[in-house]
Scaffold this motif. Sequence first.
Motif, PDB file in Angstrom:
ATOM      1  N   SER A   4      -5.514  -7.827   3.963  1.00  0.00           N
ATOM      2  CA  SER A   4      -4.452  -7.603   2.967  1.00  0.00           C
ATOM      3  C   SER A   4      -3.293  -6.831   3.600  1.00  0.00           C
ATOM      4  CB  SER A   4      -5.005  -6.839   1.760  1.00  0.00           C
ATOM      5  OG  SER A   4      -5.415  -5.536   2.137  1.00  0.00           O
ATOM      6  N   THR A  42      -7.523 -13.563   1.001  1.00  0.00           N
ATOM      7  CA  THR A  42      -8.916 -13.652   0.540  1.00  0.00           C
ATOM      8  C   THR A  42      -9.456 -15.069   0.681  1.00  0.00           C
ATOM      9  OG1 THR A  42      -8.599 -11.840  -1.010  1.00  0.00           O
ATOM     10  CG2 THR A  42     -10.393 -13.361  -1.510  1.00  0.00           C
ATOM     11  N   LYS A  49      -8.388 -10.081  -5.737  1.00  0.00           N
ATOM     12  CA  LYS A  49      -9.302 -10.001  -4.585  1.00  0.00           C
ATOM     13  C   LYS A  49     -10.657  -9.446  -5.017  1.00  0.00           C
ATOM     14  CE  LYS A  49      -9.820  -8.139   0.092  1.00  0.00           C
ATOM     15  NZ  LYS A  49      -9.187  -7.501   1.245  1.00  0.00           N
TER      16      LYS A  49
END
Length: 390
Positions: free
Chosen positions: A138, A235, A362
Amino acid sequence: MYLTKEEERIYDGESGWANQTCIRILVRLGELFNAEKLIPISSAHVSGVSYKTLGDAPIEFLRALADHAAKVKVKTTLNPQSLDSTYLRKKLPKHLQEWQLTILEQFERMGLTQSLTCTPYYLQRPKRGSHHAWAESSAVVYANSVLGAWTNREGGPSALAGAIIGKTPDYGIHRIENRQPNVTVNVEAALRKETEYGALGIFLGRTLGDKIPAIQGLHSTSNDRLKQLCAAIATTGMANMFHNNTFSHAEETEKISVDRQQIKRTIEELSPATTSQPDLVFIGCPHCSVKEMKLIAQLIEGKKVKPGTEFWVCTSCHVKQKAHDYTRKIERAGGHVLDGVCTVVSWTEELGIRTIMTNSAKTAYYAPTLNKAEPLLAPLRDCLKVAFQR
Ligand code: F3S
């Protein structure tokens, strides 16, 4: 791969086993991806910190590196761990805590800062165009797309090797030609909530794989919403960056559109739980900014967490200290501000948590497998309505 005289000496073991092992990891990686040389990095960010996901075997490798005097050469931050030193420590079995501490000790011996966060850019914002070796997906997408820094998506070992050598192989997104968009995404739906940005990321990750999208149609977007998009796109896909509101000039570029129905369906898929009162309401994936902490504190003014419900806000120790007034408000209302912890890689199932409501796509994506919990994805305001009573 070309190595300087000094790199060759390290490679041949003249600087000891730890440095030799690390440069060999980097050279092997570089050879796999046809890198011609190593380039210096300004920082590294290491993942694989939680004992829950790391397990026992890598601890011996970390200990061996530390025993052989491995030391990081650049500022190196650490991803979150599996429990915090106050709230979860008291609730989880002692042996888990001991193993977690052992891992942190090895990193500390090597000079990594105990930042314990997936948002290292709140501690120190990387400069535009600077090169890094970051391993939290991320943060990698956020660094490349929002901050204009350059980093591949490293694994924990290659980020640590990069930190110890102070270099990374020159391939992938470190090269300008690999940062160009090769698909144009037209977002037809006007996205307003952070969960819609997260759903867009989950959808695009699945659809685009490792292609770099030029996304059009994201209007008046805050960095906190982009943070949700970054976490979610990484993800389900391998893209390490996107371009926001820029066009791809290549005529043959593939074009796709995303409409409201696709966003809605993705949110529904990420919300299979049927309960209206989840065991845990969780905000802070990725870790909260000061601005998000402030918003939570304002929205819960005069309210209390409902009995039988857990309310967690996760952030770094750094942000928690900066936002101490907001932390106090959240904790006075019965919530828990957990610093340095990732809920997804904590032992929530050991605490009897079977349903998790969150504003993070996520977390909603990973909760069924990593937390053995049914997720509910909902915007912050809805999460707070469920967690709090007057
Ligand atoms: Fe951070 Fe854990 Fe989410 S590392 S991005 S809080 S899954």
